[in-house]
Design a protein around this motif. Structure first.
Motif, PDB file in Angstrom:
ATOM      1  N   ASP A   1       0.825  -1.210   0.000  1.00 53.49           N
ATOM      2  CA  ASP A   1       0.000   0.000   0.000  1.00 53.49           C
ATOM      3  C   ASP A   1       0.862   1.264   0.000  1.00 53.49           C
ATOM      4  O   ASP A   1       0.557   2.245  -0.692  1.00 53.49           O
ATOM      5  CB  ASP A   1      -0.934   0.007   1.213  1.00 53.49           C
ATOM      6  CG  ASP A   1      -2.075  -0.998   1.078  1.00 53.49           C
ATOM      7  OD1 ASP A   1      -2.353  -1.415  -0.062  1.00 53.49           O
ATOM      8  OD2 ASP A   1      -2.673  -1.373   2.105  1.00 53.49           O
TER       9      ASP A   1
ATOM     10  N   ASN B   1      -8.781   3.310  -7.050  1.00 57.29           N
ATOM     11  CA  ASN B   1      -8.146   2.318  -6.186  1.00 57.29           C
ATOM     12  C   ASN B   1      -6.946   2.911  -5.480  1.00 57.29           C
ATOM     13  O   ASN B   1      -6.708   2.664  -4.293  1.00 57.29           O
ATOM     14  CB  ASN B   1      -7.725   1.116  -7.048  1.00 57.29           C
ATOM     15  CG  ASN B   1      -7.281  -0.070  -6.232  1.00 57.29           C
ATOM     16  OD1 ASN B   1      -6.230  -0.006  -5.591  1.00 57.29           O
ATOM     17  ND2 ASN B   1      -8.041  -1.136  -6.270  1.00 57.29           N
TER      18      ASN B   1
ATOM     19  N   THR C   1      -8.112   5.212  -2.531  1.00 56.97           N
ATOM     20  CA  THR C   1      -8.468   4.488  -1.305  1.00 56.97           C
ATOM     21  C   THR C   1      -7.228   3.923  -0.623  1.00 56.97           C
ATOM     22  O   THR C   1      -7.130   3.927   0.607  1.00 56.97           O
ATOM     23  CB  THR C   1      -9.446   3.350  -1.617  1.00 56.97           C
ATOM     24  OG1 THR C   1      -8.865   2.456  -2.580  1.00 56.97           O
ATOM     25  CG2 THR C   1     -10.746   3.885  -2.184  1.00 56.97           C
ATOM     26  N   THR C   2      -6.280   3.443  -1.429  1.00 53.13           N
ATOM     27  CA  THR C   2      -5.046   2.908  -0.850  1.00 53.13           C
ATOM     28  C   THR C   2      -4.265   3.996  -0.119  1.00 53.13           C
ATOM     29  O   THR C   2      -3.750   3.778   0.984  1.00 53.13           O
ATOM     30  CB  THR C   2      -4.171   2.292  -1.950  1.00 53.13           C
ATOM     31  OG1 THR C   2      -4.884   1.214  -2.568  1.00 53.13           O
ATOM     32  CG2 THR C   2      -2.874   1.753  -1.373  1.00 53.13           C
TER      33      THR C   2
ATOM     34  N   GLY D   1      -5.478   6.636   1.196  1.00 50.81           N
ATOM     35  CA  GLY D   1      -6.204   6.955   2.418  1.00 50.81           C
ATOM     36  C   GLY D   1      -5.912   5.967   3.529  1.00 50.81           C
ATOM     37  O   GLY D   1      -5.692   6.352   4.689  1.00 50.81           O
ATOM     38  N   ILE D   2      -5.856   4.688   3.184  1.00 52.07           N
ATOM     39  CA  ILE D   2      -5.543   3.652   4.173  1.00 52.07           C
ATOM     40  C   ILE D   2      -4.142   3.853   4.731  1.00 52.07           C
ATOM     41  O   ILE D   2      -3.920   3.798   5.945  1.00 52.07           O
ATOM     42  CB  ILE D   2      -5.673   2.254   3.536  1.00 52.07           C
ATOM     43  CG1 ILE D   2      -7.135   1.971   3.173  1.00 52.07           C
ATOM     44  CG2 ILE D   2      -5.149   1.179   4.483  1.00 52.07           C
ATOM     45  CD1 ILE D   2      -7.307   0.732   2.333  1.00 52.07           C
TER      46      ILE D   2
END
Length: 522
Positions: A75, A370, A373-374, A376-377
């Motif tokens: 990530d 995608n 979101t990655t 953000g994680i």
């Protein structure tokens, strides 16, 4: 009387304290399962990191903590690839066939070679839309050459550009990649020694309607020198023609030399020259065509197809230009790559990726989403392995703690209360109906008549006096119970129903004894 005694015994067995305990246990167990399910659902969102990395665990045989740590590394690196963590996980799983279990939580994508592996996976699977297996086969081919992944890709990219420039062909880079990935490992090893040679060769062979296996079959047959010389002499006798170039040098011997050098492009050039030079003879002379097929080690259908393709190429703009690309083109492609600085190579790879990107706008947008979101994680979760482990331990601990908090005495009391509630609340109608069905009037009268001498004045009804807690009355009476007068079957059944209803109300009013110490029906 035996039937009535059995009925009474069975009645107590079915609705007594032991049966109620079993019923209650079933009810409590069902409730415990519901409770456990609810607890698990409440913790559902906390298992996000585990679910995100389970495939890595299964692919590499890791623990879930190791897989979560590797997933966190992927990530964090997603931004440099321009795709999300899910894509990098796909590339990692694809690489399993090449790297085995060498994907540790601290390596692979953090090394220069590891990054090149991922970049190549991305270019071939995401941009060119080929498969993970094809990507691995191509990486395996490069591993057998003297060049690195980026170097080989740049050489191939330069060759593809030159082919497209000279011939007007399109999609050459993808075709070369796909063809090389489709070769067997021995062909890749044999013809991968000269940088760029195989890239040119697969393109030329395809243009002739042949493939690298056909070129290798020709090589194998011509390297059987004694046999192939005899076959060549027989062709000369049939056709009256010698297989030499304009300077009088043997074409078959030149093919043998190219084979020993591992120069697949030169092999393709010689094959093209033979077809061009002998084309008319082979088209018009059946026996000459059959003999040439034997000499070249390919079937007659493949030879005929090559002749047809050759005729088509001659009519197309740039068709002949493909075979003008020889060693000079390879030398130029290699030298251009070797003279680049590291920064220039990186920029050139980026340009190659962009130029070969077959993704639609929707597919590109999906990759960007995608990535969002990655990112953000990664921004929120700094240490995924430790965080996931704490959450896992907390979830399991909650379930264990709940199980261990159930004291045996309290649980048994709860089960008895639940069993009593089920028995009384749901079986009142069944009990009374069963009594009516099992005791017909004649049986009832016989029972009363036989037991009259033992009723101690109770034949006319009344209340059993104190002092008989374990009486032997056939009716199984205990102190305080009401006896129905003789001859009144309807009153007897009604009294049973009334007693059951009374018991039900009593249990309901006191909430089954408070739940934990409820009385049980028996």
């Amino acid at each position: 009387m035996a039937d009535i005694d059995d009925l009474g015994k069975n009645f107590k067995d079915m609705f007594g304290p032991d049966a109620n305990l079993i019923r209650g246990a079933q009810q409590v167990t069902a409730q415990m399962q519901t409770l456990a399910d609810q607890m698990y659902k409440l913790a559902d969102g906390t298992r996000f990191l585990e679910d995100r990395n389970k495939d890595l665990r299964d692919t590499f045989g890791m623990t879930i903590n190791q897989a979560t740590a590797l997933g966190g590394i992927l990530d964090k690196n997603a931004k440099s690839f321009g795709v999300g963590g899910e894509k990098l996980r796909e590339y990692t799983k694809n690489l399993k066939g090449l790297i085995g279990n060498f994907a540790t939580v601290n390596s692979l994508i953090n090394t220069d070679y590891g990054k090149q592996l991922y970049k190549t996976q991305q270019l071939i699977t995401n941009n060119l839309k080929l498969t993970g297996d094809q990507a691995n086969k191509y990486i395996g081919f490069v591993a057998g050459t003297s060049k690195g992944l980026n170097e080989q890709l740049l050489i191939q990219g330069n060759i593809a550009k030159e082919i497209e420039k000279q011939t007007g062909m399109t999609g050459v880079f993808k075709d070369i990649t796909e063809d090389i990935a489709g070769l067997s490992e021995d062909l890749q090893m044999q013809y991968g020694r000269i940088p760029g040679s195989l890239a040119l060769a697969v393109t030329k062979a395809k243009a002739l309607g042949l493939n690298m296996a056909d070129l290798k079959n020709t090589a194998d047959n011509l390297l059987d020198i004694e046999s192939s010389i005899g076959q060549e002499l027989e062709y000369q006798l049939i056709s009256g023609r010698r297989l030499t170039d304009q300077s009088g040098k043997s074409l078959t011997n030149a093919y043998r030399e190219a084979t020993l050098q591992g120069d697949a492009s030169k092999q393709a050039d010689i094959m093209n020259q033979i077809l061009e030079q002998e084309g008319d003879t082979l088209k018009n002379n059946l026996f000459a065509r059959e003999q040439m097929s034997t000499l070249l080690g390919i079937d007659e259908a493949a030879l005929s197809r090559a002749l047809q393709k050759k005729s088509i190429l001659e009519q197309l703009p740039g068709g002949d230009s493909l075979f003008d690309l020889t060693g000079d083109a390879l030398t130029s492609a290699v030298s251009q790559m070797e003279n680049l600085s590291d920064a220039e190579k990186e920029a050139a790879i980026k340009e190659l990726e962009d130029s070969q990107d077959a993704r639609t706008t929707d597919e590109k947008v999906a990759d960007v989403l995608n990535l969002m979101t990655t990112e953000g994680i990664s921004a929120i979760i700094k240490n995924p392995e430790a965080l996931q482990q704490r959450i896992a331990e907390g979830t399991v601990g909650l379930m264990k703690g709940t199980a261990q908090s159930l004291a045996p005495s309290a649980t048994e009391g709860l089960a008895r209360a639940a069993g009593t509630a089920v028995t009384v609340a749901t079986n009142v109608a069944n009990i009374s109906a069963g009594v009516v069905k099992l005791l017909d009037p004649n049986t009832y009268k016989t029972l009363v008549t036989q037991q009259t001498p033992k009723t101690y004045g109770m034949a006319d009804g009344g209340v059993v006096p104190a002092g008989y807690p374990d009486d032997s009355y056939p009716a199984m009476l205990t102190s305080g119970e009401t006896v129905t007068p003789a001859g009144g079957f309807d009153q007897f059944a009604a009294a049973i129903v009334a007693a059951i209803n009374s018991q039900t109300r009593a249990l309901t009013d006191n909430k089954f004894g408070g739940g934990m110490n409820a009385p049980y029906y028996g």
